[in-house]
Design a protein around this motif. Structure first.
Motif, PDB file in Angstrom:
ATOM      1  N   HIS A 153       0.834  -1.218   0.000  1.00 30.40           N
ATOM      2  CA  HIS A 153       0.000   0.000   0.000  1.00 30.40           C
ATOM      3  C   HIS A 153       0.865   1.262   0.000  1.00 30.40           C
ATOM      4  O   HIS A 153       0.344   2.357  -0.074  1.00 30.40           O
ATOM      5  CB  HIS A 153      -1.017  -0.001   1.158  1.00 30.40           C
ATOM      6  N   HIS A 179      -6.715   9.130   7.158  1.00 28.90           N
ATOM      7  CA  HIS A 179      -5.486   8.364   7.309  1.00 28.90           C
ATOM      8  C   HIS A 179      -4.555   8.589   6.110  1.00 28.90           C
ATOM      9  O   HIS A 179      -3.367   8.860   6.262  1.00 28.90           O
ATOM     10  CB  HIS A 179      -5.856   6.885   7.426  1.00 28.90           C
ATOM     11  N   ARG A 180      -5.158   8.513   4.923  1.00 31.72           N
ATOM     12  CA  ARG A 180      -4.376   8.757   3.699  1.00 31.72           C
ATOM     13  C   ARG A 180      -3.759  10.152   3.741  1.00 31.72           C
ATOM     14  O   ARG A 180      -2.607  10.353   3.384  1.00 31.72           O
ATOM     15  CB  ARG A 180      -5.296   8.653   2.480  1.00 31.72           C
ATOM     16  N   GLN A 181      -4.555  11.098   4.241  1.00 29.15           N
ATOM     17  CA  GLN A 181      -4.110  12.491   4.336  1.00 29.15           C
ATOM     18  C   GLN A 181      -2.839  12.587   5.192  1.00 29.15           C
ATOM     19  O   GLN A 181      -1.873  13.251   4.823  1.00 29.15           O
ATOM     20  CB  GLN A 181      -5.250  13.304   4.964  1.00 29.15           C
ATOM     21  N   TYR A 192      -0.582  10.282   5.841  1.00 30.47           N
ATOM     22  CA  TYR A 192       0.598   9.650   5.220  1.00 30.47           C
ATOM     23  C   TYR A 192       1.158  10.469   4.063  1.00 30.47           C
ATOM     24  O   TYR A 192       2.258  10.189   3.583  1.00 30.47           O
ATOM     25  CB  TYR A 192       0.291   8.194   4.813  1.00 30.47           C
ATOM     26  N   ARG A 193       0.403  11.505   3.637  1.00 33.90           N
ATOM     27  CA  ARG A 193       0.962  12.384   2.595  1.00 33.90           C
ATOM     28  C   ARG A 193       2.164  13.142   3.125  1.00 33.90           C
ATOM     29  O   ARG A 193       2.946  13.672   2.355  1.00 33.90           O
ATOM     30  CB  ARG A 193      -0.103  13.370   2.102  1.00 33.90           C
ATOM     31  N   PRO A 240       3.260   8.008   0.444  1.00 34.56           N
ATOM     32  CA  PRO A 240       1.815   8.080   0.686  1.00 34.56           C
ATOM     33  C   PRO A 240       1.146   6.713   0.519  1.00 34.56           C
ATOM     34  O   PRO A 240       1.710   5.828  -0.142  1.00 34.56           O
ATOM     35  CB  PRO A 240       1.325   9.061  -0.379  1.00 34.56           C
ATOM     36  N   MET A 241      -0.038   6.560   1.099  1.00 33.75           N
ATOM     37  CA  MET A 241      -0.705   5.243   1.085  1.00 33.75           C
ATOM     38  C   MET A 241      -1.721   5.118  -0.038  1.00 33.75           C
ATOM     39  O   MET A 241      -2.455   6.067  -0.312  1.00 33.75           O
ATOM     40  CB  MET A 241      -1.492   5.076   2.378  1.00 33.75           C
ATOM     41  N   THR A 242      -1.784   3.944  -0.632  1.00 35.33           N
ATOM     42  CA  THR A 242      -2.840   3.627  -1.598  1.00 35.33           C
ATOM     43  C   THR A 242      -3.600   2.432  -1.049  1.00 35.33           C
ATOM     44  O   THR A 242      -3.046   1.329  -0.975  1.00 35.33           O
ATOM     45  CB  THR A 242      -2.240   3.253  -2.973  1.00 35.33           C
ATOM     46  N   MET A 243      -4.833   2.664  -0.624  1.00 35.26           N
ATOM     47  CA  MET A 243      -5.634   1.537  -0.137  1.00 35.26           C
ATOM     48  C   MET A 243      -6.259   0.853  -1.350  1.00 35.26           C
ATOM     49  O   MET A 243      -6.569   1.519  -2.331  1.00 35.26           O
ATOM     50  CB  MET A 243      -6.698   2.045   0.813  1.00 35.26           C
ATOM     51  N   ALA A 256     -10.726   6.125   6.139  1.00 38.10           N
ATOM     52  CA  ALA A 256      -9.631   6.003   5.184  1.00 38.10           C
ATOM     53  C   ALA A 256      -9.086   7.357   4.719  1.00 38.10           C
ATOM     54  O   ALA A 256      -7.874   7.544   4.612  1.00 38.10           O
ATOM     55  CB  ALA A 256     -10.079   5.169   3.984  1.00 38.10           C
TER      56      ALA A 256
END
Ligand SMILES: C[S@@+](CC[C@H](N)C(=O)[O-])C[C@H]1O[C@@H](n2cnc3c(N)ncnc32)[C@H](O)[C@@H]1O
Length: 268
Positions: free
Chosen positions: A162, A204-206, A208-209, A214-217, A201
């Motif tokens: 991810h 959380h993604r925000q 990890y930026r 950064p995350m890709t779920m 989600a």
């Protein structure tokens, strides 16, 4: 900001890293204030996070034990992170004292700390490499000295894909890694998905930026296609606690709250 002695010179002390934030969730000490700040914000938004990470580690240990019981004695742990209690070589060598493990990460803190704790163990090696460049990884002298690629290997990609965006083609990277493995090898994989808690989600993604990764779920279907060329072991790709729990009680409750899918496949 003073650089702690365990932080290699190339590390940017002002940016959190996924490896060190994860270390904090698991109760480790190889993290910086910038990581702790991000992790605390994340836990405030999502109090289940440390339990989710523990559930991921528990899956990893069950999967290692499972593949070791199938006769696998070689492990390639890609995106291995900062070693903490219950590492792959401990679980593997418990099942088979001859088991060999190569740890791979692209984070310099994870690599430096892995080398420090594993130095002296002849059956383990640590390689700094990026999974998006499998050719360099498979040519690395520490890998070729530790693993016999004419024999089956279990490749672990646990909670790492991810961090590889679609643009970098994680499916292609897994296929290029799989191409190096003989039939009967295994792929052990876990991956974050927004399907469990879609309302969480986005925030959380925000967060990890802020990190370089950064995350890709991904959806369950997308995660299943990472196993192309592998036969999925029962029960297939499922929420982390549902993958062959030691005690059925562990899987009770709301397994989707872990928001992580897990699976193990055997190369055809
Ligand atoms: C969440 S940790 C998972 C650690 C361990 N596999 C586990 O599940 O407990 C993700 C790790 O993947 C590493 N990572 C991220 N992108 C990577 C890449 N492209 N190549 C190699 N490692 C990577 C990070 O540095 C981090 O240590």
């Amino acid at each position: 900001m003073e650089r702690p002695s365990w932080v290699p010179a190339e590390v940017d002390l002002t940016r959190p890293s996924a490896a060190r934030v994860y270390d904090f969730y698991l109760g480790g000490s190889h993290n910086l204030e910038v990581d702790r700040r991000m992790a605390r914000e994340a836990i405030e938004l999502w109090p289940d996070l440390p339990a989710i990470m523990q559930s991921n580690r528990a899956f990893m240990r069950r999967a290692v034990r499972y593949v070791a019981e199938q006769g696998i004695a070689q492990f390639l742990d890609i995106g291995s992170g900062i070693p903490t209690v219950g590492n792959v070589h401990e679980a593997a060598q418990q099942a088979n004292p001859q088991a060999r493990v190569v740890y791979v990460d692209n984070d310099p803190v994870a690599v430096a700390h892995s080398r420090a704790i594993l130095g002296g163990d002849e059956r383990t090696a640590v390689v700094q490499a990026d999974l998006r460049e499998p050719e360099a990884l498979f040519e690395h002298p520490s890998l070729t000295a530790t693993l016999d690629l004419d024999q089956p290997v279990a490749v672990l990609m646990v909670a790492v894909l991810h961090f590889v965006p679609d643009a970098d083609d994680p499916w292609g990277a897994v296929a290029r890694i799989a191409a190096r493995l003989v039939g009967g090898s295994y792929l052990v994989l876990s991956h974050a998905s927004a399907e469990g808690r879609p309302e969480q989600a986005g925030s959380h993604r925000q967060l990890y930026r802020r990190t370089p990764t950064p995350m890709t779920m991904r959806s369950r279907t997308e995660i299943e296609t990472l196993f192309d060329g592998f036969e999925l072991v029962e029960p297939g790709v499922v929420w982390l606690p549902l993958w062959r729990p030691d005690d059925p009680a562990e899987a009770e409750g709301q397994p989707e709250r872990t928001t992580g899918y897990a699976g193990v496949g055997r190369k055809r």
